[in-house]
Design an enzyme around this catalytic site. Structure first.
Site, PDB file in Angstrom:
ATOM      1  N   LYS A 114      36.328  45.110 -44.064  1.00 43.99           N
ATOM      2  CA  LYS A 114      35.218  45.696 -44.820  1.00 43.99           C
ATOM      3  C   LYS A 114      35.719  46.648 -45.899  1.00 43.99           C
ATOM      4  O   LYS A 114      35.225  46.637 -47.026  1.00 43.99           O
ATOM      5  CB  LYS A 114      34.246  46.414 -43.880  1.00 43.99           C
ATOM      6  CG  LYS A 114      33.381  45.454 -43.072  1.00 43.99           C
ATOM      7  CD  LYS A 114      32.486  46.187 -42.084  1.00 43.99           C
ATOM      8  CE  LYS A 114      31.643  45.209 -41.282  1.00 43.99           C
ATOM      9  NZ  LYS A 114      31.046  45.833 -40.089  1.00 43.99           N
ATOM     10  N   LYS A 193      34.382  32.214 -43.445  1.00 44.28           N
ATOM     11  CA  LYS A 193      33.431  32.508 -42.379  1.00 44.28           C
ATOM     12  C   LYS A 193      32.044  32.781 -42.973  1.00 44.28           C
ATOM     13  O   LYS A 193      31.923  33.571 -43.912  1.00 44.28           O
ATOM     14  CB  LYS A 193      33.909  33.743 -41.597  1.00 44.28           C
ATOM     15  CG  LYS A 193      32.997  34.140 -40.449  1.00 44.28           C
ATOM     16  CD  LYS A 193      33.290  35.547 -39.939  1.00 44.28           C
ATOM     17  CE  LYS A 193      32.206  36.521 -40.336  1.00 44.28           C
ATOM     18  NZ  LYS A 193      31.280  36.975 -39.336  1.00 44.28           N
ATOM     19  N   LYS A 196      26.625  37.392 -43.677  1.00 43.21           N
ATOM     20  CA  LYS A 196      25.636  38.005 -44.556  1.00 43.21           C
ATOM     21  C   LYS A 196      26.308  38.764 -45.685  1.00 43.21           C
ATOM     22  O   LYS A 196      25.790  38.884 -46.779  1.00 43.21           O
ATOM     23  CB  LYS A 196      24.745  38.968 -43.751  1.00 43.21           C
ATOM     24  CG  LYS A 196      23.702  38.262 -42.930  1.00 43.21           C
ATOM     25  CD  LYS A 196      23.108  39.163 -41.865  1.00 43.21           C
ATOM     26  CE  LYS A 196      23.893  39.101 -40.599  1.00 43.21           C
ATOM     27  NZ  LYS A 196      23.350  39.842 -39.466  1.00 43.21           N
TER      28      LYS A 196
HETATM   29  P1  ADP Z   1      27.317  38.825 -40.235  1.00 43.95           P
HETATM   30  O1  ADP Z   1      28.803  38.629 -40.304  1.00 43.95           O
HETATM   31  O2  ADP Z   1      26.604  37.770 -40.960  1.00 43.95           O
HETATM   32  O3  ADP Z   1      26.887  40.224 -40.653  1.00 43.95           O
HETATM   33  P2  ADP Z   1      26.778  39.794 -37.598  1.00 43.95           P
HETATM   34  O4  ADP Z   1      27.968  40.668 -37.698  1.00 43.95           O
HETATM   35  O5  ADP Z   1      25.437  40.438 -37.611  1.00 43.95           O
HETATM   36  O6  ADP Z   1      26.874  38.675 -38.737  1.00 43.95           O
HETATM   37  O7  ADP Z   1      26.901  38.905 -36.314  1.00 43.95           O
HETATM   38  C1  ADP Z   1      25.919  38.670 -35.317  1.00 43.95           C
HETATM   39  C2  ADP Z   1      26.493  37.691 -34.304  1.00 43.95           C
HETATM   40  O8  ADP Z   1      26.727  36.428 -34.932  1.00 43.95           O
HETATM   41  C3  ADP Z   1      27.843  38.143 -33.735  1.00 43.95           C
HETATM   42  O9  ADP Z   1      27.928  37.753 -32.380  1.00 43.95           O
HETATM   43  C4  ADP Z   1      28.832  37.380 -34.568  1.00 43.95           C
HETATM   44  O10 ADP Z   1      30.058  37.179 -33.905  1.00 43.95           O
HETATM   45  C5  ADP Z   1      28.107  36.070 -34.804  1.00 43.95           C
HETATM   46  N1  ADP Z   1      28.540  35.456 -36.055  1.00 43.95           N
HETATM   47  C6  ADP Z   1      28.391  35.946 -37.307  1.00 43.95           C
HETATM   48  N2  ADP Z   1      28.912  35.110 -38.233  1.00 43.95           N
HETATM   49  C7  ADP Z   1      29.422  34.054 -37.535  1.00 43.95           C
HETATM   50  C8  ADP Z   1      30.087  32.862 -37.910  1.00 43.95           C
HETATM   51  N3  ADP Z   1      30.334  32.571 -39.173  1.00 43.95           N
HETATM   52  N4  ADP Z   1      30.471  32.019 -36.933  1.00 43.95           N
HETATM   53  C9  ADP Z   1      30.223  32.291 -35.638  1.00 43.95           C
HETATM   54  N5  ADP Z   1      29.595  33.404 -35.219  1.00 43.95           N
HETATM   55  C10 ADP Z   1      29.187  34.276 -36.139  1.00 43.95           C
END
Ligand code: ADP
Ligand code: TRP
Length: 336
Positions: A114, A193, A196
């Site tokens: 980040k 990956k 958001k």
């Molecule tokens: P983001 O990276 O979009 O902000 P979050 O951190 O809110 O997503 O993640 C919420 C859940 O979704 C977590 O358990 C995270 O590991 C899972 N997750 C987020 N992006 C992925 C991805 N690309 N593949 C698999 N799991 C994901």
């Protein structure tokens, strides 16, 4: 056995969230056996490390709650709540922070990623994993189903539990284990990956023109449909595969190798599969997101969830205050 997980309200939930985490959460909530329990929460305190816009945050909290409910989370069997409705986690975070070394936090991939992307390195962003550990141990969680990106944070929580126990010489906290879904790292439309924060997502409930735009944004090369293609190298096929059973996947792979399948065909199939998989849930999602009835329904569920969650967290925190010698804090929590 207790399962727990959280999702940050930091944007509209996407296919990565669904296949990496939410799908498992819904399944767990619907198949709980006697003696098992499950807690799922909206990590709104955590979202403050990246969102400083009150209206947006309110909207996004509702978005995550609506997504869970629309996708069929059983909120009678499982506990769905807002992190900030249990402020005791921030007290527990303080206790854990006093036994957590700077070095442990400095090794966090997520913090490093980040800040490398230019996010301001606030103290809150740095101590994010301690709040996450507090979330996990507050509810005596055994298993934490998450995507791969969160695995290290759970290992850090294991370390914090061990440090707390060795500092005070008593075992009062449960050691959590991560559990990855069969698809723990979903690629985004650019092959990185899906996240958001990378602007490369396909929203679970996108439809019509929006859906088309997001799916069409999946990056491909310029090969013609007739040309044979190696399926394992295609990001667009990796995304379609999420929706395919084993046999269907093999059939598509064979057709791709043979030639005759274009990227447009794969994208069309992704949209059709999303309509089929999420069509009904979309209607429910829209109701929860846009109507006053929906808002009331969500608030009722979250209030019930908060009461159930808070009782557990207060009892864990009281045990910790006993362990560290803050007796009046423990008594406060026990209502004395
Ligand atoms: P983001 O990276 O979009 O902000 P979050 O951190 O809110 O997503 O993640 C919420 C859940 O979704 C977590 O358990 C995270 O590991 C899972 N997750 C987020 N992006 C992925 C991805 N690309 N593949 C698999 N799991 C994901
Ligand atoms: N950090 C997690 C994410 O970004 C959200 C989260 C906060 C969480 N607390 C948690 C996940 C506790 C599992 C357990 O996705």
């Amino acid at each position: 056995m207790r399962t727990l997980s959280g999702i940050q309200p930091s944007g509209t939930p996407h296919l990565g969230n669904y296949f990496g985490a939410i799908k498992q959460h819904v399944e767990v909530s619907r198949s709980l056996k006697q003696g098992d329990s499950a807690f799922f929460f909206i990590a709104d305190y955590h979202a403050l490390t990246t969102t400083h816009d009150a209206a947006k945050l309110r909207h996004q909290v509702r978005d995550v709650a609506s997504t869970y409910v629309a996708l069929g989370l059983d909120t009678d069997a499982a506990v769905l709540f807002r992190q900030s409705d249990v402020p005791e986690v921030t007290e527990l975070m303080w206790l854990l922070s006093t036994v957590t070394g700077m070095g442990l936090l400095e090794r966090a991939h997520s913090y490093k990623d980040k800040t490398a992307r230019g996010l301001h390195a606030s103290v809150g962003l740095f101590t994010y994993p301690i709040l996450m550990a507090a979330d996990i141990v507050a509810y005596d969680s055994d298993v934490v189903p998450v995507g791969e990106d969160q695995k290290q944070h759970i290992e850090m929580a294991q370390d914090m539990v061990a440090h707390f126990h060795s500092a005070y010489g008593v075992d009062v906290l449960r050691r959590p284990e991560p559990r990855l879904s069969p698809t723990p790292k979903i690629p985004g439309n650019d092959g990185h990956k899906m996240s958001k924060s990378y602007n490369n997502t396909i929203a679970i409930f996108a439809e019509g023109k929006d859906l088309k735009k997001q799916v069409n944004a999946i990056v491909t090369d310029s090969r013609e449909p007739a040309e044979p293609k190696e399926p394992d190298t295609l990001n667009v096929f990796a995304i379609l595969s999420l929706f395919l059973g084993d046999d269907e996947q093999s059939e598509w792979a064979a057709r791709l190798r043979q030639g005759g399948v274009g990227y447009g065909d794969i994208k069309k199939e992704i949209m059709a599969r999303m309509d089929a998989r999420f069509g009904d849930a979309r209607v429910r999602y829209r109701h929860l997101m846009t109507t006053d009835d929906g808002a009331r329904e969500l608030e009722g569920m979250l209030a019930r969830g908060a009461a159930r969650a808070r009782a557990v967290a207060r009892s864990t925190l009281a045990r910790c205050y006993d362990a560290v010698g803050l007796d009046s804090a423990a008594a406060r929590l026990r209502g004395a």
